[in-house]
Motif scaffolding. Structure first.
Motif, PDB file in Angstrom:
ATOM      1  N   GLY B  15       0.835  -1.328   0.053  1.00  0.00           N
ATOM      2  CA  GLY B  15       0.022  -0.139  -0.093  1.00  0.00           C
ATOM      3  C   GLY B  15       0.785   1.454  -0.065  1.00  0.00           C
ATOM      4  N   LEU B  16       2.113   1.328   0.683  1.00  0.00           N
ATOM      5  CA  LEU B  16       2.807   2.547   0.902  1.00  0.00           C
ATOM      6  C   LEU B  16       3.268   3.102  -0.571  1.00  0.00           C
ATOM      7  N   PRO B  17       3.763   2.557  -1.357  1.00  0.00           N
ATOM      8  CA  PRO B  17       4.089   2.842  -2.574  1.00  0.00           C
ATOM      9  C   PRO B  17       2.910   3.401  -3.702  1.00  0.00           C
ATOM     10  N   PHE B  18       1.786   2.699  -3.313  1.00  0.00           N
ATOM     11  CA  PHE B  18       0.691   3.220  -4.263  1.00  0.00           C
ATOM     12  C   PHE B  18       0.291   4.662  -3.525  1.00  0.00           C
ATOM     13  N   ALA B  19       0.129   4.800  -1.989  1.00  0.00           N
ATOM     14  CA  ALA B  19      -0.037   5.933  -1.669  1.00  0.00           C
ATOM     15  C   ALA B  19       0.773   7.073  -1.949  1.00  0.00           C
ATOM     16  N   ALA B  20       2.107   6.795  -2.017  1.00  0.00           N
ATOM     17  CA  ALA B  20       3.157   7.934  -2.520  1.00  0.00           C
ATOM     18  C   ALA B  20       2.857   8.117  -3.858  1.00  0.00           C
ATOM     19  N   ALA B  21       2.528   7.066  -4.675  1.00  0.00           N
ATOM     20  CA  ALA B  21       2.367   7.481  -6.042  1.00  0.00           C
ATOM     21  C   ALA B  21       1.169   8.613  -6.334  1.00  0.00           C
ATOM     22  N   LEU B  22      -0.051   8.166  -5.303  1.00  0.00           N
ATOM     23  CA  LEU B  22      -1.007   9.163  -5.403  1.00  0.00           C
ATOM     24  C   LEU B  22      -0.582  10.390  -4.893  1.00  0.00           C
ATOM     25  N   VAL B  23       0.074  10.579  -4.030  1.00  0.00           N
ATOM     26  CA  VAL B  23       0.583  12.137  -3.580  1.00  0.00           C
ATOM     27  C   VAL B  23       1.210  12.795  -4.508  1.00  0.00           C
ATOM     28  N   LEU B  24       2.095  11.874  -5.511  1.00  0.00           N
ATOM     29  CA  LEU B  24       2.804  12.639  -6.448  1.00  0.00           C
ATOM     30  C   LEU B  24       1.888  12.958  -7.559  1.00  0.00           C
ATOM     31  N   ALA B  25       1.075  11.967  -8.056  1.00  0.00           N
ATOM     32  CA  ALA B  25       0.138  12.290  -8.865  1.00  0.00           C
ATOM     33  C   ALA B  25      -0.918  13.365  -8.902  1.00  0.00           C
ATOM     34  N   ILE B  26      -1.328  13.621  -7.409  1.00  0.00           N
ATOM     35  CA  ILE B  26      -2.144  14.757  -7.412  1.00  0.00           C
ATOM     36  C   ILE B  26      -1.574  15.950  -7.603  1.00  0.00           C
ATOM     37  N   GLY B  27      -0.466  16.120  -7.069  1.00  0.00           N
ATOM     38  CA  GLY B  27       0.531  17.215  -7.364  1.00  0.00           C
ATOM     39  C   GLY B  27       0.511  17.524  -9.144  1.00  0.00           C
ATOM     40  N   GLY B  28       0.704  16.613  -9.810  1.00  0.00           N
ATOM     41  CA  GLY B  28       0.791  16.675 -11.365  1.00  0.00           C
ATOM     42  C   GLY B  28      -0.492  17.175 -11.813  1.00  0.00           C
ATOM     43  N   TRP B  29      -1.452  16.478 -11.396  1.00  0.00           N
ATOM     44  CA  TRP B  29      -2.871  16.619 -11.956  1.00  0.00           C
ATOM     45  C   TRP B  29      -3.391  17.883 -12.002  1.00  0.00           C
ATOM     46  N   LEU B  30      -2.975  18.451 -10.558  1.00  0.00           N
ATOM     47  CA  LEU B  30      -3.445  19.677 -10.165  1.00  0.00           C
ATOM     48  C   LEU B  30      -2.468  20.979 -10.859  1.00  0.00           C
ATOM     49  N   ALA B  31      -1.476  20.545 -11.468  1.00  0.00           N
ATOM     50  CA  ALA B  31      -0.375  21.425 -12.330  1.00  0.00           C
ATOM     51  C   ALA B  31       0.194  22.313 -11.151  1.00  0.00           C
ATOM     52  N   ARG B  32       0.404  21.493 -10.055  1.00  0.00           N
ATOM     53  CA  ARG B  32       1.122  22.484  -8.963  1.00  0.00           C
ATOM     54  C   ARG B  32       2.374  21.287  -8.497  1.00  0.00           C
ATOM     55  N   PRO B  33       3.350  21.416  -9.362  1.00  0.00           N
ATOM     56  CA  PRO B  33       4.461  20.175  -9.086  1.00  0.00           C
ATOM     57  C   PRO B  33       5.078  20.456  -7.819  1.00  0.00           C
ATOM     58  N   TRP B  34       5.316  19.261  -7.274  1.00  0.00           N
ATOM     59  CA  TRP B  34       5.986  19.320  -5.888  1.00  0.00           C
ATOM     60  C   TRP B  34       7.429  19.430  -6.055  1.00  0.00           C
ATOM     61  N   PRO B  35       7.975  20.219  -5.160  1.00  0.00           N
ATOM     62  CA  PRO B  35       9.443  20.577  -5.277  1.00  0.00           C
ATOM     63  C   PRO B  35      10.262  19.214  -5.459  1.00  0.00           C
ATOM     64  N   GLU B  36      11.408  19.390  -6.112  1.00  0.00           N
ATOM     65  CA  GLU B  36      12.292  17.960  -6.571  1.00  0.00           C
ATOM     66  C   GLU B  36      12.558  17.195  -5.143  1.00  0.00           C
ATOM     67  N   ARG B  37      12.924  17.834  -3.978  1.00  0.00           N
ATOM     68  CA  ARG B  37      13.294  17.505  -2.969  1.00  0.00           C
ATOM     69  C   ARG B  37      12.305  16.831  -2.158  1.00  0.00           C
ATOM     70  N   PHE B  38      11.070  17.250  -2.242  1.00  0.00           N
ATOM     71  CA  PHE B  38       9.826  16.528  -1.721  1.00  0.00           C
ATOM     72  C   PHE B  38       9.697  15.157  -2.483  1.00  0.00           C
ATOM     73  N   VAL B  39       9.532  15.376  -3.733  1.00  0.00           N
ATOM     74  CA  VAL B  39       9.068  14.160  -4.405  1.00  0.00           C
ATOM     75  C   VAL B  39      10.130  13.086  -4.217  1.00  0.00           C
ATOM     76  N   HIS B  40      11.439  13.543  -4.186  1.00  0.00           N
ATOM     77  CA  HIS B  40      12.748  12.603  -3.894  1.00  0.00           C
ATOM     78  C   HIS B  40      12.490  12.068  -2.587  1.00  0.00           C
ATOM     79  N   GLY B  41      12.001  12.724  -1.871  1.00  0.00           N
ATOM     80  CA  GLY B  41      11.985  12.347  -0.185  1.00  0.00           C
ATOM     81  C   GLY B  41      10.758  11.456  -0.081  1.00  0.00           C
TER      82      GLY B  41
END
Lengths: 433, 457
Positions: B15-41
């Protein structure tokens, strides 16, 4: 209650359509159409969510009979299709009269779902043909398309009417055969599919979606023919559905014109539903009904994603319509996800529908059941080919912008429905069975 | 450790990787890209937690004396007596593989942050990596063939999107599509096998046999067993890069090097043998199937080693080396050396992952070696190569340059004719309608433009 609700949605769509048609410009017409379809779609989604979460108790409270639970899905899908069409269909090809026709088709579709009276169904069946035919006739250089569409759909409408009359007079087998002919043409099953590629090529995408994707033939089949067909007709339906699905999937792979690809892709997917409808097992039948719902929303989003791209880029072809992937990332992703949901990708409701359909079919039709797996694989290749061909590996095109807010929210709604129900399908499957 | 805790660890691993993917996807879908540091972290910490979960499961497994923990979650969906088997299994095959995969994923995620720094697709890469992580863990920890299929297909989607990662260019996209075609055609085998098992046995559920892990149920009828076995072997050919479908593997190197390392050096390509390890009871029951696996593995190993010798590109040479070794692993499975195959998978995956990650530096290394040696370093001709008659050597060389003619055969005798036939059917139908309803107004988009090619494999 389902009937009253479907009828209320039909009225909302009809009024919205009339207001849109009276709009002084395409922009105003679209705004009115979006308002009307938003109201209908929100009601539909609320009803769907209530039944999904509440199950039988909510359905009983709303007065929905157990035998009509599946109708909640159909009646929810229809307004969402109209909303997708109203928001994503390009203004350049969708003038006020086109918006009116789109919502008119939506209203006829919902009214169709609100009744099980055969003669009324026949009249509404014909009315939807007239609306689409009229809209097609207004297009320039559309003589051949009008003649083709008119011929096929006239045969379909007359067969429907004759079938209903014959059944009422006691000639059951002949009447059922005629009804199947009518439904087969409407659902573009072999060999009655000839009108579909030309219709897709010529007609505005909003009309295509509102005419084809509610799949009224499925409802007509379930209400008028289900579990009453002679055994040889049951076999015929399954075989024609499976062969149509395979034929459409195969022809979609060989096309380069995106609208023709979309036509054969749609034909293939609707063939899968037809295949499962007369399944003797509840498993296969549930899969077919779920697939009906998934396709209504998934294919509509996929086709209208393509239409939205056409609005930005003109006529599309895989030979030359590639684009800069950084310019339209969200439109590309939405089109891809909608297409993949339709072909049964994991994490979507399509996966559940495909699993039930194949598992349920294979005991009755082992060879054809396994054939379905091949069909969905081919259709997945088509979806990926369209995505890669249109949204990647191309030049930067100045002025091309990603999703507008209205497009964004509508596609978000459609994708959330497909993904959320795909993650938690249990209550929905229990509800419709 | 209580079963409740172990189940929580199992659920977290997937479940954890899917949850992380969801968090990253929401940023992209809302066109508010997460900072690189956050994404990598997010990606690295999540995959790190997965590693901890699976490693803890491994310890628990050892404490339990190797007895598997099976967990069947009821009520995902079902109709009457059919229920989709949402089953997980922590056994001696799944847990080591899952922990090993999570470890490699963490290392790759860490390595990629510098490698892909300021790439336009940085966020997309990590999103797909998390999605792949969840899908792989799911495929590995699944306790039934149906659920394994769920992860298996997702692994395919993420692989393809990462091969086409540099989607501004034509070649990666074309190769991505080619890979997808192979994957989908072969995935037909896995889904069909799962369905046929339900049809013939009643369930594709786990079954404890002679092996210390679950395997597929063997149908009582020989014909059913052979059919299911053939379908599973077919499915393993695609992901495992075996002949005649292995042509996608060298082409898959178009993606970023870290993804090549993790997908085609380490994890994804070993899912084929992994599936066959689950199908081991079938191979034991039907010697014909085992023989077929050995023959395919042997053919692939010979093909891979011959073609790999003439590659001038380091990643392509590595791809053929992978193909060769996976072929050998398939032979081991077919011959019954299952534990050896597991060790071989883990060892090979580690080595190849390292080699792929080092590949970009190999030119610098070689230049340094040559500088130290004071002369150009040439490849030594092997003893076997010297003893071969010249005509045979030339024939083999030409065949290796043409990649065993397999690609040409598939293109000229399978894919090409099928696509032409499809187009001709459509043209025939249109000609008939032309005669009945008048001539069609030609669409400006239906004919190719000279010099432009469609995105097709």
């Amino acid at each position: 209650m389902t009937n009253a609700w479907a009828l209320a949605s039909a009225v909302v769509l009809l009024v919205g359509g009339l207001l849109a048609g009276a709009g002084p410009s395409g922009l105003v017409a679209r705004q009115r159409a979006i308002w009307a379809t938003s109201v209908a779609a929100l009601l539909a989604t609320a009803m769907l969510l209530a039944c999904w979460l509440g199950g039988d108790s909510v359905a009983n409270a709303l007065g929905i009979g157990a035998e009509h639970h599946y109708l909640v899905l159909a009646a929810a899908a229809n307004p969402i299709i109209c909303l997708l069409a109203a928001t994503l269909a390009p203004l350049g090809t969708h003038r006020p009269h086109t918006q009116r026709a789109m919502l008119g088709l939506g209203a006829v579709g919902n009214a169709f779902l609100a009744t099980d009276e055969p003669v009324v169904l026949a009249v509404l069946w014909g009315a939807s043909v007239v609306l689409a035919l009229h809209e097609l006739s207004l297009l320039p250089s559309s003589g051949r398309a009008v003649r083709m569409f008119g011929f096929y759909q006239l045969v379909s409408a007359l067969s429907f009417l004759a079938g209903v009359i014959l059944i009422a007079r006691g000639s059951t087998t002949a009447g059922q055969a005629l009804l199947l002919l009518a439904i087969g043409i409407r659902e573009s099953a072999l060999p009655g599919h000839g009108w579909l590629p030309t219709f897709f090529e010529r007609a505005p995408m909003g009309i295509v979606v509102c005419f084809c994707l509610p799949q009224l033939g499925v409802y007509a089949h379930l209400e008028l023919l289900h579990r009453t067909l002679e055994p040889w007709l049951v076999q015929l339906v399954a075989r024609v559905g499976a062969i149509s699905a395979l034929y459409g999937a195969f022809l979609a792979l060989g096309q380069t014109n995106v609208r023709r690809i979309a036509a054969y892709f749609t034909m293939s997917q609707t063939g899968l539903v037809a295949f499962g409808l007369e399944n003797q097992s509840l498993l296969g039948w549930s899969g077919a009904v779920l697939a009906w719902f998934v396709q209504a929303i998934g294919i509509s989003s996929f086709l209208l994603g393509i239409a939205a791209l056409e609005a930005r880029r003109g006529s599309l072809c895989l030979w030359r319509s590639a684009g800069d992937p950084h310019q339209l990332p969200r439109l590309g992703v939405a089109t891809l996800l909608a297409g993949l949901a339709t072909v049964g990708a994991p994490l979507t409701l399509g996966f559940v529908a495909e699993d039930l359909l194949v598992q349920g079919s294979v005991s009755e039709h082992p060879a054809l059941g396994l054939l379905l797996v091949l069909v969905t694989a081919q259709n997945a290749i088509t979806v990926m080919r369209v995505y890669f061909g249109l949204f990647t590996a191309g030049p930067h095109r100045p002025g091309e912008v990603d999703l507008a807010p209205r497009e964004f929210w509508t596609l978000s709604l459609a994708l959330v429905v497909l993904l959320l129900l795909g993650l938690m399908p249990g209550p929905l499957v229990t509800f419709i069975r | 450790m209580t079963p409740m805790v172990e189940r929580a660890l199992l659920a977290a691993s997937i479940g954890l990787p899917f949850a992380a993917a969801l968090v990253l996807a929401i940023g992209g879908w809302l066109a508010r890209p997460w900072p690189e540091r956050f994404v990598h972290g997010v990606a690295t910490w999540t995959l790190g937690l997965v590693f901890l979960s699976t490693a803890t499961l491994g310890i628990a497994l050892v404490l339990r004396g190797g007895h598997a923990l099976d967990w069947s979650i009821p009520g995902w969906f079902g109709v009457l007596d059919y229920h989709f088997p949402l089953a997980l299994s922590a056994d001696l095959l799944s847990v080591p593989t899952a922990a090993f995969a999570a470890g490699l994923l963490v290392l790759t995620a860490k390595f990629s942050s510098g490698y892909l720094h300021r790439e336009p697709g940085f966020r997309r890469y990590y999103l797909l990596l998390c999605l792949f992580g969840g899908a792989f863990e799911l495929a590995v920890l699944a306790g039934s063939l149906d659920f394994l299929l769920f992860g298996w297909e997702l692994v395919g989607f993420t692989s393809v999107l990462l091969i086409a990662f540099f989607h501004e260019r034509h070649a990666p996209v074309s190769h991505g599509l080619r890979t997808f075609v192979v994957y989908r055609i072969c995935d037909v085998g896995l889904l069909s096998a799962a369905v046929w098992l339900h049809h013939s046995v009643g369930a594709a559920h786990a079954h404890s046999g002679a092996l210390p892990w679950w395997g597929v149920e063997v149908p009582t009828r020989t014909a059913d067993a052979v059919l299911v076995g053939l379908l599973l072997i077919w499915a393993s050919l695609g992901k495992g890069g075996q002949i005649p479908f292995g042509g996608w593997l060298p082409r898959a190197m178009e993606g970023p090097t870290p993804s090549s390392a993790i997908f085609y050096g380490a994890l994804s390509v070993h899912l084929g043998p992994y599936l066959l390890l689950r199908a081991a009871p079938l191979l034991d029951a039907e010697p014909l199937l085992a023989g077929l696996v050995v023959a395919i593995g042997l053919g692939t190993a010979i093909h891979g080693t011959l073609v790999g010798r003439v590659q001038s590109d380091i990643k392509c040479a590595l791809a053929y080396a992978v193909m060769t070794q996976v072929g050998v692993i398939m032979m081991e499975i077919g011959l019954g050396f299952r534990l050896l195959a597991v060790v071989h998978v883990l060892g090979h995956a580690t080595l190849r992952c390292l080699q792929f990650l080092r590949a970009p530096s190999v030119l610098v290394d070689r230049a340094e070696d040559e500088m130290r040696a004071g002369a150009a370093l040439h490849r030594r001709v092997g003893a076997l190569e010297r003893r071969l008659p010249r005509p045979l050597r030339l024939w083999l060389y030409r065949g290796a340059l043409e990649r065993g003619f397999l690609d040409a055969l598939l293109r000229d005798y399978v894919l090409g004719p099928l696509l032409r036939w499809s187009a001709q059917l459509d043209q025939g139908s249109e000609a008939l309608h032309d005669a009945l309803f008048g001539r069609r107004v030609p669409s400006d988009s239906s004919t190719p433009i000279e010099g432009e090619s469609e995105v097709l494999p």
